[in-house]
Scaffold this active site. Sequence first.
Site, mmCIF file in Angstrom:
data_model
loop_
_atom_site.group_PDB
_atom_site.id
_atom_site.type_symbol
_atom_site.label_atom_id
_atom_site.label_comp_id
_atom_site.label_asym_id
_atom_site.label_seq_id
_atom_site.Cartn_x
_atom_site.Cartn_y
_atom_site.Cartn_z
ATOM 1 N N ASP A 1 0.840 -1.195 0.000
ATOM 2 C CA ASP A 1 0.000 0.000 0.000
ATOM 3 C C ASP A 1 0.875 1.246 0.000
ATOM 4 O O ASP A 1 2.024 1.230 0.453
ATOM 5 C CB ASP A 1 -0.974 0.000 1.181
ATOM 6 C CG ASP A 1 -0.286 0.073 2.529
ATOM 7 O OD1 ASP A 1 0.702 -0.661 2.733
ATOM 8 O OD2 ASP A 1 -0.735 0.853 3.397
ATOM 9 N N GLU B 1 -0.207 -0.567 5.858
ATOM 10 C CA GLU B 1 0.897 -0.026 6.654
ATOM 11 C C GLU B 1 0.869 1.488 6.705
ATOM 12 O O GLU B 1 1.231 2.085 7.715
ATOM 13 C CB GLU B 1 2.237 -0.496 6.078
ATOM 14 C CG GLU B 1 3.433 -0.305 7.021
ATOM 15 C CD GLU B 1 4.103 1.053 6.924
ATOM 16 O OE1 GLU B 1 4.941 1.372 7.798
ATOM 17 O OE2 GLU B 1 3.806 1.822 5.981
#
Length: 380
Positions: A74, A139
């Site tokens: 991500d 994250e």
Amino acid sequence: MTATDPVPLAQAMIRCRSVTPADDGALNVVQRALEPLGFACTRLAYGPDDYRVDNLFARRGSGGPHFCYAGHTDVVPPGDVAAWSDDPFSGVVRDGMLYGRGACDMKGGIAAFIAGLTDYLAAKPSHAGSISLLITGDEEARSVDGTARVLEWMQANGQIPDMALVGEPTSRKALGDTIKIGRRGSLTGHITVHGKQGHSAYPALADNPVHRLVAALGPLLAAPLDHGSEFFPPTTLQVTGFDVGNTASNVIPATARAMLNIRFNDLHSSASLTERLHAALKAAGCRYDLQADCSGESFLTRPGPFVDALSRAVLRSTGVEPALDTGGGTSDARFIARYCPVAEFGAVGAALHQVNEYAPVEELRRLAATYRVVLEELLG
């Protein structure tokens, strides 16, 4: 350099618009690269329907020692797209640089590890132990339904590694100059002090919460909370917000609010620091509410066989002797540290989260070669 070039794999991931919590196929790219190498891949999705997070756990082998590489696909939003020279998700290579959101943090790092892993397995198909990857899609934002949840699954299914390496871009100026062996904890405090509203000309008839809040914060700011420890810098406390919501200069407000953040070393815990805040507020005679939120405790992986092997690998591959560091913000290593020794090593982080985020192509290739040497040092 590695025989396997990490750049095409990095480009394929960058072209997935995986702004948290979206995946947009990024983990499919990783899975397709790992399965031909003999990895059994498990996809793990967590979170509510409107914030569903996809994660990947992949493992090759079943014996020990078990080494795990952890990372995230991500990325943060690109921001003002018009400020970019190219589409933030184009993965274009120009003048020796790979551009795109995630090139530095950290799709480029994942691609480099897989490239180094590919060459390592070609040379050592019967290596000792086992290798796994924990790749999350959560994250950069909440960090709730990513690594922490996957680790719970790993523990329940007998998949906890003996050691783990997080591929965050830890190098400062040159590839190999820094390995992170710990991180400071982070505690955020939201304080509301209650007083009694009144006219500023008649302070005896009021109770000024601003004065009490200032009196409470003063001692906390007047002297350092500590002077650092063996591997950590001093703890810092920063007041990051102060508000009374008052537009009238002749009115003593009823409430005063402050927000603060403490980045703390291994001399403290979130519990001990929260008690210190309570003590300061009580000493100032405050009637108050305190909400304290800890996003991660401090942790440290002391030098020993694991850290020494990482240092040897970096020195062998880059010619640079890495410093052992604990600076910076938080990372998913804070979750892994609850289960096994963990360190962080990756590329130079000069461009992370910036407009025109980039990674030098040759650095990615050198990082891939270094990850191959890491596997050699750890698994033979």
